[in-house]
Design a protein around this motif. Structure first.
Motif, PDB file in Angstrom:
ATOM      1  N   ARG A   1     -27.877-120.741  -3.867  1.00 17.81           N
ATOM      2  CA  ARG A   1     -26.761-121.591  -4.255  1.00 17.81           C
ATOM      3  C   ARG A   1     -27.307-122.890  -4.835  1.00 17.81           C
ATOM      4  N   SER A   2     -26.529-123.497  -5.728  1.00 16.78           N
ATOM      5  CA  SER A   2     -26.983-124.727  -6.381  1.00 16.78           C
ATOM      6  C   SER A   2     -26.774-125.955  -5.520  1.00 16.78           C
ATOM      7  N   ARG A   3     -25.934-125.843  -4.487  1.00 15.02           N
ATOM      8  CA  ARG A   3     -25.531-126.968  -3.649  1.00 15.02           C
ATOM      9  C   ARG A   3     -24.914-128.082  -4.497  1.00 15.02           C
ATOM     10  N   THR A   4     -24.166-127.650  -5.508  1.00 20.71           N
ATOM     11  CA  THR A   4     -23.455-128.567  -6.395  1.00 20.71           C
ATOM     12  C   THR A   4     -21.984-128.182  -6.422  1.00 20.71           C
ATOM     13  N   LEU A   5     -21.119-129.162  -6.225  1.00 25.88           N
ATOM     14  CA  LEU A   5     -19.679-128.961  -6.256  1.00 25.88           C
ATOM     15  C   LEU A   5     -19.089-129.730  -7.431  1.00 25.88           C
ATOM     16  N   ALA A   6     -18.024-129.210  -7.992  1.00 24.75           N
ATOM     17  CA  ALA A   6     -17.295-129.927  -9.048  1.00 24.75           C
ATOM     18  C   ALA A   6     -16.006-130.480  -8.456  1.00 24.75           C
ATOM     19  N   ILE A   7     -15.570-131.624  -8.976  1.00 27.48           N
ATOM     20  CA  ILE A   7     -14.273-132.174  -8.595  1.00 27.48           C
ATOM     21  C   ILE A   7     -13.579-132.666  -9.849  1.00 27.48           C
ATOM     22  N   GLN A   8     -12.314-132.348  -9.980  1.00 26.15           N
ATOM     23  CA  GLN A   8     -11.539-132.759 -11.150  1.00 26.15           C
ATOM     24  C   GLN A   8     -10.274-133.466 -10.690  1.00 26.15           C
TER      25      GLN A   8
ATOM     26  N   ALA B   1     -15.755-133.595 -13.077  1.00 24.18           N
ATOM     27  CA  ALA B   1     -15.405-132.863 -14.297  1.00 24.18           C
ATOM     28  C   ALA B   1     -14.222-133.528 -14.984  1.00 24.18           C
ATOM     29  N   PRO B   2     -14.268-133.739 -16.305  1.00 24.09           N
ATOM     30  CA  PRO B   2     -13.125-134.311 -17.019  1.00 24.09           C
ATOM     31  C   PRO B   2     -11.959-133.339 -17.049  1.00 24.09           C
ATOM     32  N   THR B   3     -10.778-133.846 -17.401  1.00 27.63           N
ATOM     33  CA  THR B   3      -9.589-132.989 -17.399  1.00 27.63           C
ATOM     34  C   THR B   3      -9.666-131.885 -18.436  1.00 27.63           C
TER      35      THR B   3
ATOM     36  N   ARG C   1     -19.752-124.944 -20.215  1.00 26.30           N
ATOM     37  CA  ARG C   1     -20.785-125.952 -19.963  1.00 26.30           C
ATOM     38  C   ARG C   1     -20.921-126.223 -18.464  1.00 26.30           C
ATOM     39  N   LEU C   2     -19.796-126.246 -17.783  1.00 29.97           N
ATOM     40  CA  LEU C   2     -19.836-126.480 -16.343  1.00 29.97           C
ATOM     41  C   LEU C   2     -20.594-125.364 -15.640  1.00 29.97           C
ATOM     42  N   ASN C   3     -20.463-124.145 -16.141  1.00 25.63           N
ATOM     43  CA  ASN C   3     -21.167-123.015 -15.539  1.00 25.63           C
ATOM     44  C   ASN C   3     -22.682-123.168 -15.636  1.00 25.63           C
ATOM     45  N   ALA C   4     -23.146-123.961 -16.608  1.00 25.61           N
ATOM     46  CA  ALA C   4     -24.587-124.182 -16.756  1.00 25.61           C
ATOM     47  C   ALA C   4     -25.162-124.897 -15.535  1.00 25.61           C
TER      48      ALA C   4
ATOM     49  N   ALA D   1     -24.195-124.153 -12.582  1.00 29.23           N
ATOM     50  CA  ALA D   1     -24.100-123.156 -11.507  1.00 29.23           C
ATOM     51  C   ALA D   1     -23.411-123.725 -10.277  1.00 29.23           C
ATOM     52  N   VAL D   2     -22.294-124.436 -10.493  1.00 24.42           N
ATOM     53  CA  VAL D   2     -21.594-125.052  -9.362  1.00 24.42           C
ATOM     54  C   VAL D   2     -21.111-123.976  -8.396  1.00 24.42           C
ATOM     55  N   ASP D   3     -21.144-124.307  -7.121  1.00 26.22           N
ATOM     56  CA  ASP D   3     -20.779-123.344  -6.089  1.00 26.22           C
ATOM     57  C   ASP D   3     -19.274-123.245  -5.872  1.00 26.22           C
ATOM     58  N   GLY D   4     -18.528-124.277  -6.245  1.00 29.07           N
ATOM     59  CA  GLY D   4     -17.083-124.285  -6.053  1.00 29.07           C
ATOM     60  C   GLY D   4     -16.507-125.579  -6.594  1.00 29.07           C
ATOM     61  N   ALA D   5     -15.185-125.707  -6.546  1.00 26.03           N
ATOM     62  CA  ALA D   5     -14.543-126.880  -7.146  1.00 26.03           C
ATOM     63  C   ALA D   5     -13.377-127.370  -6.301  1.00 26.03           C
ATOM     64  N   ILE D   6     -13.138-128.680  -6.400  1.00 26.82           N
ATOM     65  CA  ILE D   6     -11.967-129.340  -5.817  1.00 26.82           C
ATOM     66  C   ILE D   6     -11.103-129.824  -6.972  1.00 26.82           C
TER      67      ILE D   6
END
Length: 338
Positions: free
Chosen positions: A59-66, A107-109, A115-118, A120-125
């Motif tokens: 896992r990348s241990r990276t989360l996205a939030i928008q 992450a912007p709206t 690009r976000l997949n690059a 390898a985010v594990d999940g998003a809020i």
């Protein structure tokens, strides 16, 4: 010399393999053992290598939030709405993520998910989504864990965890406060009711008035809200044959816009017009009179959303559920006819 995983195992009275599983989120470990290992690691000052955890868990241990709400997507720099609420949600999420060695990516709206997949985010809020955001439209939510702050009202796929406040009850609490202070004709100004937070507040407001045989009066304006749009909405309410004696807004920026327009019209606040917001912020205490607001614990909201997402990523999330964060009414001079 820095403590090692062997030192943590000895202090916790478990095997090195158990410590490894706890720190990487792998294996079936009891909550009591997890807490004992975590306490031993904290007492020793042990810090696991994030890179090693990435290799072990894949896992990348990276989360996205928008932050989906009230942002002008045409502005390249408008990633965060001008609101204490959203800043505190971010602070809470970042703090929770950091404690478990995760990175948080904003992450912007109009995020390009390829690009976000690059990363390898594990999940998003997603904060205040409607359900038509790219995370839903592309089916991204079917492949990776997703947590939302506020329920998406038009999502094509189920969301495992929703973090929210009981905003129907919060609206009723605010209206009880207005009634206790002698206001008899409260109106409401809101933004997009396709977002659950606005829809719930309007539902609470409408239900409260209808139970008392009163007519709900709601003005909805476009988002992101502007000073001009708020002034126009207030003007339309005041031009009614029976004008309101209080205005309940769904955000602090709307409340500040109402106060500004009330001053321009030389209306007395709170005597001639009560003003209150469903979201509290520091800005409401910096004006005169100070504006009544509903504190919705945004830092806790962000922290619990990030924690729920990390649990899902690590396979500890359980079934779909809702996490409710309490609210607190902060009464101030703008509604107190003392």
């Amino acid at each position: 010399m820095s403590p090692t995983i062997r030192d943590v195992a000895a202090a916790a009275g478990v095997s090195i393999t158990t410590v490894s599983h706890v720190l990487s989120g792998q294996g079936r470990i009891s909550e009591q053992t997890r807490e004992r290992v975590a306490r031993a690691a904290a007492d020793l000052g042990y810090q696991a290598s994030v890179h090693a955890q990435q290799l072990v868990t894949r896992r990348s241990r990276t989360l996205a939030i928008q932050l989906a709400n009230s942002v002008d997507a045409s502005s390249a720099c408008a990633l965060v709405p001008n609101s204490d609420y959203f800043l505190e949600v971010l602070n809470g999420a970042a703090e929770a993520a950091s404690k478990r060695s995760y990175a948080l990516l904003l992450a912007p709206t109009d995020a390009d998910l390829d690009r976000l997949n690059a990363f390898a985010v594990d999940g998003a809020i997603l904060v205040d989504p409607r359900g038509d955001e790219p995370f839903f439209a592309t089916g991204w939510c079917r492949d990776r864990p997703l947590v939302t702050v506020g329920r998406p009202m038009a999502a094509p796929c189920p969301v495992p965890v929703v973090v929210d406040n009981d905003l129907v009850a919060a609206a009723r609490l605010m209206l009880d406060h207005l009634a206790d202070n002698g206001y008899e004709r409260p109106a409401m100004i809101t933004t997009d009711t396709r977002r659950s937070y606005a829809a719930d507040l309007v539902a609470g407001y409408t239900g409260w008035l209808e139970e008392r045989g009163l007519e709900p009066v709601v003005a909805e304006i476009d988002e992101p809200p502007t000073t001009e749009g708020t002034a126009e909405a207030l003007g339309s309410l005041l031009d009614r044959p029976v004008c309101p004696d209080a205005v309940f807004t769904t955000s602090e920026n709307l409340a500040l816009g109402v106060l500004h327009e009330a001053r321009r019209r030389r209306l007395s606040v709170p005597g001639g017009l009560g003003i209150c917001s469903a979201v509290d912020s520091g800005s409401l205490r910096l004006v005169s009179p100070q504006v009544t607001g509903m504190f919705v614990h945004p830092r806790e909201v962000g922290g619990r959303a990030a924690t729920a997402l990390m649990d899902l990523v690590e396979g500890m999330g359980g079934g779909p559920h809702r996490i409710e964060v309490p609210v607190r009414l902060n009464a101030r001079a703008s509604t107190c006819r003392c």
